[in-house]
Design a protein around this motif. Sequence first.
Motif, mmCIF file in Angstrom:
data_model
loop_
_atom_site.group_PDB
_atom_site.id
_atom_site.type_symbol
_atom_site.label_atom_id
_atom_site.label_comp_id
_atom_site.label_asym_id
_atom_site.label_seq_id
_atom_site.Cartn_x
_atom_site.Cartn_y
_atom_site.Cartn_z
ATOM 1 N N PHE A 189 -54.449 -28.179 -29.937
ATOM 2 C CA PHE A 189 -53.327 -27.693 -30.822
ATOM 3 C C PHE A 189 -52.073 -27.226 -29.882
ATOM 4 C CE2 PHE A 189 -50.807 -25.107 -34.096
ATOM 5 C CZ PHE A 189 -50.426 -26.280 -34.742
ATOM 6 N N ASN A 190 -51.075 -27.756 -30.192
ATOM 7 C CA ASN A 190 -49.767 -27.699 -29.232
ATOM 8 C C ASN A 190 -50.135 -27.737 -27.823
ATOM 9 O OD1 ASN A 190 -48.318 -27.349 -31.554
ATOM 10 N ND2 ASN A 190 -48.204 -25.080 -31.827
ATOM 11 N N ALA A 191 -50.979 -28.722 -27.591
ATOM 12 C CA ALA A 191 -51.363 -28.779 -26.100
ATOM 13 C C ALA A 191 -51.539 -30.394 -25.940
ATOM 14 C CB ALA A 191 -52.508 -27.900 -25.671
ATOM 15 N N GLY A 192 -51.683 -30.710 -24.646
ATOM 16 C CA GLY A 192 -52.312 -32.160 -24.292
ATOM 17 C C GLY A 192 -53.525 -32.256 -24.771
ATOM 18 N N VAL A 193 -53.663 -33.347 -25.311
ATOM 19 C CA VAL A 193 -55.252 -33.858 -25.499
ATOM 20 C C VAL A 193 -55.797 -34.831 -24.418
ATOM 21 C CG1 VAL A 193 -56.532 -34.859 -27.533
ATOM 22 C CG2 VAL A 193 -54.650 -33.672 -28.008
ATOM 23 N N TYR A 194 -56.548 -34.417 -23.725
ATOM 24 C CA TYR A 194 -57.083 -35.154 -22.642
ATOM 25 C C TYR A 194 -58.160 -36.133 -23.030
ATOM 26 C CZ TYR A 194 -59.359 -36.595 -18.213
ATOM 27 O OH TYR A 194 -60.033 -37.444 -17.275
ATOM 28 N N THR A 195 -57.680 -37.238 -22.848
ATOM 29 C CA THR A 195 -58.689 -38.497 -23.246
ATOM 30 C C THR A 195 -59.463 -39.350 -22.263
ATOM 31 O OG1 THR A 195 -57.201 -40.310 -24.043
ATOM 32 C CG2 THR A 195 -57.364 -38.473 -25.583
ATOM 33 N N GLY A 196 -59.193 -38.920 -21.129
ATOM 34 C CA GLY A 196 -59.674 -39.785 -19.960
ATOM 35 C C GLY A 196 -61.286 -40.176 -19.979
ATOM 36 N N ASP A 197 -62.086 -39.224 -20.646
ATOM 37 C CA ASP A 197 -63.618 -39.783 -20.938
ATOM 38 C C ASP A 197 -63.943 -39.916 -22.427
ATOM 39 O OD1 ASP A 197 -64.365 -39.438 -18.027
ATOM 40 O OD2 ASP A 197 -63.429 -37.355 -18.547
ATOM 41 N N ALA A 198 -62.813 -40.322 -23.318
ATOM 42 C CA ALA A 198 -63.070 -40.414 -24.832
ATOM 43 C C ALA A 198 -63.615 -41.627 -25.282
ATOM 44 C CB ALA A 198 -61.603 -39.986 -25.186
ATOM 45 N N TYR A 199 -63.876 -41.400 -26.355
ATOM 46 C CA TYR A 199 -64.298 -42.725 -27.530
ATOM 47 C C TYR A 199 -63.254 -42.744 -28.313
ATOM 48 C CZ TYR A 199 -68.628 -43.278 -24.980
ATOM 49 O OH TYR A 199 -69.496 -43.231 -23.818
#
Length: 319
Positions: A189-199
Amino acid sequence: MSKPFASQADLTEKKISFERLSENAYAYVADGDPNSGVIIGDDSVMVVDATATPAMAQALIRAIRGVTDKPIRHVALTHYHAVRVLGASAFAAEGAANVYASRGTHELIVERGQADMDSEIGRFPRLFQSAEGIPGLTWPTVVFERELTVFLGDLEVRMLHLGPGHTRGDSIVWIPSQGICFSGDLVEFNAGVYTGDAYLSDWPATLDALQALEPRQMVPGRGPALTTPAACREAIGYTRSWVETLYGCARQGVEQGKSLKQVYEDTRRVMDPEFGHVVIYEHAIPFDVSRAYDEASGITDPRVWTAQRDRDMWAELTA
């Protein structure tokens, strides 16, 4: 490279707060850095996410000792990323005998734990400035498939693997009697969402499963502690918006035959106005677009990030 990763230039120490959510639960919030949680039961303490290094974990231990002298017996890992887990040895020195994680998280440590450790130490010099104190990878001692229940005396705590999202093995820690959730990086929340290893295509359904629990309070992976049901819903919606916008841009770009760099530039034009001001946005977005581009291109499982792949990706995007 024309310029360093944003995280490599982030050398300013962050303000840390230790906020009481209930008689049993505390949020250890690190002003944009990865958060941790503390659960104090009748007979012992559980730490949720162990910080990046044993040296960093000492500050969390001091905060715990400011409110209880009960033994720290349990460490729960919401996922495998180095910034979350490599401080665990400090809690072992305090008597923590149990390290809990999902089966998926254990498999990811086996598969890519060392590569992730090497990559993240290169990305985050401030968080890993005491990396020499890390004895090695953190290994779970208890692994579960979908759900694990731990009793801290009479207090029931559950770990739930609701589905893939930020990684394949994400878990939340849930106090059912109080409606308190420690989400790890499934929710920001109110921060970057890192998705480098995401589905990315699976993540929204996992968020639906989390919202179905109707959390009353939540400690997100990054961002402030959320102390009302409305704030929890807002944070879940914020994360969903990031994931769906990112993946939508990547799918459109791949369908149009665009290059990774072109999709990166297009995605930034869409996402910068809404999200560009939040902490770690500049760090997260290159990795996010790279993974979204891969998934939209049919690469189902995230490729392993290595220090060399980090450099190659950044050189391609900034050429």
